[in-house]
Design an enzyme around this catalytic site. Structure first.
Site, short mmCIF file in Angstrom:
data_model
loop_
_atom_site.label_atom_id
_atom_site.label_comp_id
_atom_site.label_asym_id
_atom_site.label_seq_id
_atom_site.Cartn_x
_atom_site.Cartn_y
_atom_site.Cartn_z
N HIS A 159 98.90 56.08 55.92
CA HIS A 159 99.39 56.29 54.55
C HIS A 159 99.58 57.76 54.23
CE1 HIS A 159 99.11 52.11 53.53
NE2 HIS A 159 97.80 52.05 53.74
N ASP A 195 99.60 47.18 60.88
CA ASP A 195 98.62 47.09 59.80
C ASP A 195 99.16 46.20 58.68
OD1 ASP A 195 96.09 48.94 58.74
OD2 ASP A 195 97.37 48.25 57.10
N HIS A 197 99.13 46.76 55.58
CA HIS A 197 99.75 47.59 54.55
C HIS A 197 100.82 48.50 55.17
CE1 HIS A 197 95.62 46.62 53.21
NE2 HIS A 197 96.25 46.36 52.08
N ASP A 284 93.77 44.30 59.67
CA ASP A 284 93.54 43.69 58.37
C ASP A 284 94.51 42.54 58.10
OD1 ASP A 284 95.50 45.63 58.36
OD2 ASP A 284 94.80 46.66 56.57
#
Length: 343
Positions: A159, A195, A197, A284
């Site tokens: 991120h 991931d 996200h 995740d």
């Protein structure tokens, strides 16, 4: 497969995060790395500490002023009499100026952060820089002839943008690995982010570049963090137009749905014809993850690893998310073992 890890990750510990409107203890905690380390050792993988890299190793990916902010932020915080963890309280939103960096630490936090879910504590910089050195070490091993390597990075990185932090991420470990591979002779590098996200920071860093392909499978930003990037129509700009591919998927995505999207993502990587691959390895996507909403089971992670191995590329795995802490290590080891078995 060789593994690189630094015990300095534990220096980033403590604080609270603002998660979906509630102030809660951080989901990103030192135990994450401890469970992964235990699992990879039980799998028989060799674990080493990272090589030393200087601050200049970060500048091909991150703005030097941003790096200096991260390096000194908590000292500045303490200098004004504050203690404990730091969270920003204001951001340069629409209608506000974004061309001026405030001189005070509270303004600087809001200038460089994009959320209030990523606390800085006294040991954050040391842990983040150690994680970056892990990623650079794994990339160096692959550049020197290893077929694969795994960087057990914590805190994660995907991120973090050119000059922004958030989403538990401070320095973009996967982007640093990709850049190092470019500098060590790989003409083209692909970054595949699995991931849950979207890797908004990686997309930001390589948005206008044609030498690094960015491909991401993730929860749809219509409902999932980071909300404001990760749509399928985002394709890059300038020289980088067409070198970003996003595969947003709905909440509740099963392995059958995910597998089909993964095939499309791998096809995009294969068409690019890279000399090396960097995998942003978030697990995740697991059905038990407390802040995610896909439905992958434990048996699916070795299948993912086997699928990645079919690209037959020198590969650097870089650890990202995964917050079902007690299951985290087994899921990561499953991907790595599946990859080794599929080579």
């Amino acid at each position: 497969m060789r593994v690189v890890h630094s015990p300095r990750h534990a220096l980033h510990d403590g604080g609270m995060e603002l998660h979906r409107g509630e102030l809660v203890p951080c989901f990103e905690m030192p135990a994450r790395a401890d469970f992964i380390l235990q699992a990879v050792r039980q799998a028989g993988l060799e674990v080493s500490e990272p090589q030393a890299f200087g601050l200049e190793s970060l500048w091909g990916v991150h703005d030097a002023g941003f790096v200096e902010f991260l390096r000194t932020a908590h000292a500045q915080w303490r200098a004004i009499g504050k203690q404990g963890f730091m969270l920003p309280s204001g951001f340069p939103a629409r209608g506000m100026r974004r061309d001026h960096l405030p001189s005070g630490i509270n303004g600087q936090m809001g200038y460089y952060a994009f959320d209030a879910g990523t606390p800085i504590v006294q040991g954050t910089w040391d842990a983040a820089f150690a994680a970056a050195q892990c990623a650079l070490t794994a990339a160096a091993w692959v550049a020197e002839g290893e077929r694969s390597a795994y960087a057990l990075c914590r805190p994660p990185g995907h991120h973090a943008g050119h000059s922004t932090y958030g989403g538990y991420c401070f320095l973009n470990n996967a982007a640093l690995a990709a850049q190092h591979l470019r500098e060590r002779g790989c003409a083209r590098v692909a970054v595949l982010d699995v991931d849950y996200h979207h890797g908004n920071g990686t997309q930001d860093i390589f948005w206008e570049r044609a030498d690094v392909l960015v491909v991401s499978l993730h929860g749809t930003p219509e409902t999932e963090y980071p909300y404001f990037l990760g749509y399928a129509d985002e394709r890059g700009a300038g020289a980088g137009e067409g070198f970003t591919h996003n595969f947003p998927l709905p909440r509740g995505t099963t392995w059958a749905q995910y597998s089909a999207a993964l095939d499309s993502a791998l096809d995009a990587v294969a068409r690019f014809g890279p000399d090396a691959l960097v995998v942003s390895l978030g697990v995740d996507t697991y059905v038990g993850d407390p802040i995610s909403a896909f439905a992958l089971e434990r048996e699916h992670f070795p299948l993912m690893g086997r699928r990645l191995a079919q690209l037959r590329l020198p590969t650097v795995f870089v650890q990202e998310g995964g917050y079902a802490v007690e299951d985290l290590g087994l899921n990561v080891a499953g991907v790595l073992e599946g990859f080794d078995a599929g080579r």
